[in-house]
Write a protein that holds these residues in place. Sequence first.
Motif, PDB file in Angstrom:
ATOM      1  N   SER A  56       0.830  -1.200   0.000  1.00 31.24           N
ATOM      2  CA  SER A  56       0.000   0.000   0.000  1.00 31.24           C
ATOM      3  C   SER A  56       0.867   1.253   0.000  1.00 31.24           C
ATOM      4  N   PHE A  57       1.991   1.199   0.713  1.00 29.74           N
ATOM      5  CA  PHE A  57       2.893   2.344   0.761  1.00 29.74           C
ATOM      6  C   PHE A  57       3.417   2.684  -0.631  1.00 29.74           C
ATOM      7  N   PHE A  58       3.870   1.670  -1.365  1.00 32.03           N
ATOM      8  CA  PHE A  58       4.414   1.928  -2.690  1.00 32.03           C
ATOM      9  C   PHE A  58       3.313   2.324  -3.685  1.00 32.03           C
ATOM     10  N   ALA A  59       2.091   1.922  -3.400  1.00 35.47           N
ATOM     11  CA  ALA A  59       0.989   2.284  -4.295  1.00 35.47           C
ATOM     12  C   ALA A  59       0.480   3.695  -4.045  1.00 35.47           C
ATOM     13  N   THR A  60       0.464   4.120  -2.780  1.00 37.47           N
ATOM     14  CA  THR A  60      -0.122   5.419  -2.435  1.00 37.47           C
ATOM     15  C   THR A  60       0.891   6.455  -2.003  1.00 37.47           C
ATOM     16  N   GLY A  61       2.044   5.994  -1.493  1.00 40.35           N
ATOM     17  CA  GLY A  61       3.039   6.936  -0.997  1.00 40.35           C
ATOM     18  C   GLY A  61       2.714   7.521   0.355  1.00 40.35           C
ATOM     19  N   THR A  62       1.645   7.045   0.977  1.00 39.86           N
ATOM     20  CA  THR A  62       1.276   7.546   2.295  1.00 39.86           C
ATOM     21  C   THR A  62       2.293   7.067   3.335  1.00 39.86           C
ATOM     22  N   PRO A  63       2.826   7.939   4.180  1.00 39.34           N
ATOM     23  CA  PRO A  63       3.816   7.524   5.189  1.00 39.34           C
ATOM     24  C   PRO A  63       3.273   6.415   6.068  1.00 39.34           C
ATOM     25  N   ILE A  64       4.148   5.510   6.430  1.00 39.01           N
ATOM     26  CA  ILE A  64       3.753   4.407   7.304  1.00 39.01           C
ATOM     27  C   ILE A  64       4.699   4.344   8.489  1.00 39.01           C
ATOM     28  N   ASP A  65       4.169   3.853   9.589  1.00 44.87           N
ATOM     29  CA  ASP A  65       4.956   3.632  10.803  1.00 44.87           C
ATOM     30  C   ASP A  65       4.532   2.271  11.324  1.00 44.87           C
ATOM     31  N   ILE A  66       5.414   1.295  11.266  1.00 40.95           N
ATOM     32  CA  ILE A  66       5.033  -0.078  11.571  1.00 40.95           C
ATOM     33  C   ILE A  66       6.133  -0.771  12.355  1.00 40.95           C
ATOM     34  N   ALA A  67       5.731  -1.646  13.244  1.00 39.46           N
ATOM     35  CA  ALA A  67       6.676  -2.435  14.029  1.00 39.46           C
ATOM     36  C   ALA A  67       6.526  -3.907  13.640  1.00 39.46           C
ATOM     37  N   TYR A  68       7.652  -4.589  13.501  1.00 42.36           N
ATOM     38  CA  TYR A  68       7.618  -6.017  13.213  1.00 42.36           C
ATOM     39  C   TYR A  68       8.960  -6.633  13.586  1.00 42.36           C
ATOM     40  N   ARG A  69       9.026  -7.935  13.442  1.00 44.25           N
ATOM     41  CA  ARG A  69      10.241  -8.665  13.798  1.00 44.25           C
ATOM     42  C   ARG A  69      11.018  -9.046  12.540  1.00 44.25           C
ATOM     43  N   ILE A  70      12.327  -9.078  12.692  1.00 46.61           N
ATOM     44  CA  ILE A  70      13.190  -9.577  11.627  1.00 46.61           C
ATOM     45  C   ILE A  70      14.032 -10.725  12.174  1.00 46.61           C
ATOM     46  N   VAL A  71      14.428 -11.604  11.284  1.00 50.01           N
ATOM     47  CA  VAL A  71      15.277 -12.736  11.659  1.00 50.01           C
ATOM     48  C   VAL A  71      16.661 -12.487  11.077  1.00 50.01           C
ATOM     49  N   VAL A  72      17.649 -12.366  11.965  1.00 54.94           N
ATOM     50  CA  VAL A  72      19.037 -12.117  11.568  1.00 54.94           C
ATOM     51  C   VAL A  72      19.897 -13.241  12.137  1.00 54.94           C
ATOM     52  N   PRO A  73      21.179 -13.291  11.760  1.00 53.47           N
ATOM     53  CA  PRO A  73      22.018 -14.402  12.240  1.00 53.47           C
ATOM     54  C   PRO A  73      22.028 -14.589  13.757  1.00 53.47           C
ATOM     55  N   SER A  74      21.926 -13.502  14.521  1.00 50.58           N
ATOM     56  CA  SER A  74      21.976 -13.627  15.979  1.00 50.58           C
ATOM     57  C   SER A  74      20.644 -14.022  16.590  1.00 50.58           C
ATOM     58  N   GLY A  75      19.575 -14.001  15.791  1.00 53.76           N
ATOM     59  CA  GLY A  75      18.265 -14.361  16.330  1.00 53.76           C
ATOM     60  C   GLY A  75      17.176 -13.439  15.815  1.00 53.76           C
ATOM     61  N   VAL A  76      16.192 -13.160  16.674  1.00 56.69           N
ATOM     62  CA  VAL A  76      15.039 -12.332  16.288  1.00 56.69           C
ATOM     63  C   VAL A  76      15.187 -10.949  16.915  1.00 56.69           C
ATOM     64  N   LYS A  77      14.952  -9.921  16.110  1.00 56.01           N
ATOM     65  CA  LYS A  77      14.967  -8.550  16.603  1.00 56.01           C
ATOM     66  C   LYS A  77      13.608  -7.902  16.339  1.00 56.01           C
ATOM     67  N   HIS A  78      13.258  -6.968  17.203  1.00 59.12           N
ATOM     68  CA  HIS A  78      12.058  -6.154  17.009  1.00 59.12           C
ATOM     69  C   HIS A  78      12.492  -4.798  16.476  1.00 59.12           C
ATOM     70  N   ILE A  79      11.908  -4.355  15.374  1.00 61.27           N
ATOM     71  CA  ILE A  79      12.256  -3.060  14.806  1.00 61.27           C
ATOM     72  C   ILE A  79      11.009  -2.213  14.618  1.00 61.27           C
ATOM     73  N   GLN A  80      11.210  -0.895  14.711  1.00 63.86           N
ATOM     74  CA  GLN A  80      10.158   0.080  14.435  1.00 63.86           C
ATOM     75  C   GLN A  80      10.580   0.842  13.188  1.00 63.86           C
ATOM     76  N   CYS A  81       9.735   0.872  12.151  1.00 62.66           N
ATOM     77  CA  CYS A  81      10.109   1.449  10.852  1.00 62.66           C
ATOM     78  C   CYS A  81       9.129   2.550  10.448  1.00 62.66           C
ATOM     79  N   ARG A  82       9.695   3.645   9.967  1.00 62.41           N
ATOM     80  CA  ARG A  82       8.867   4.709   9.384  1.00 62.41           C
ATOM     81  C   ARG A  82       9.403   5.001   7.992  1.00 62.41           C
ATOM     82  N   PHE A  83       8.529   4.946   6.995  1.00 65.65           N
ATOM     83  CA  PHE A  83       8.913   5.203   5.609  1.00 65.65           C
ATOM     84  C   PHE A  83       8.088   6.365   5.057  1.00 65.65           C
TER      85      PHE A  83
END
Length: 203
Positions: free
Chosen positions: A48-75
Amino acid sequence: MVTDHIVWSDGLLAIFERDAAGGPVTFEEGARYIHPQDAPRVAPVLESFFATGTPIDIAYRIVVPSGVKHIQCRFEARRDPVGRVLRVHGLVVDVTERVAAERLADVEAELADRRRSQQVEHRLVTALQQIILPLPAGVLEPTGLRVAVRYQPAEETSRVGGDWYDVVALPNGRTLLVVGDVAGHGITAAATMARLRHSVAAL
């Protein structure tokens, strides 16, 4: 988005545990980092962000070599007059420690609530036992007997159970002694004990 030029800060490389030689990844490649349980929620938001360009603020988890991290992202997106996305600016913050602290606080609060509930339940059950099964002030003396009572629970006093007893003088001069034990602890056991004791008394 027009030139496919991507720039990541050193901090962002560190969050995703990528070295400078490996460089940044595209949005499509970055999707592989998203935790499988969060992907169904995050993917539509990014689309939806790439379709509308409306700013987003979202939190989710990522999986990296050390384990799971929680990140907060604003685009945020910069678009041309016809609406095409020309450039995307993003801010990504590693909030793993904050999330862990919040969860710890939630668990501690829940434990405190449970302790308070147990204390309230203990007071209620103790009062219920004293009402239903009061300890006699002295020695009972039905016909031909002297009866003394001592009640000492085997387990810790915070777990009031369904132990019960009664001494009933029968019309023919005999005495009925009843001892019972309801399995379990708490209000349910005490209430069951009360029903059994009153049933015996009625019979």
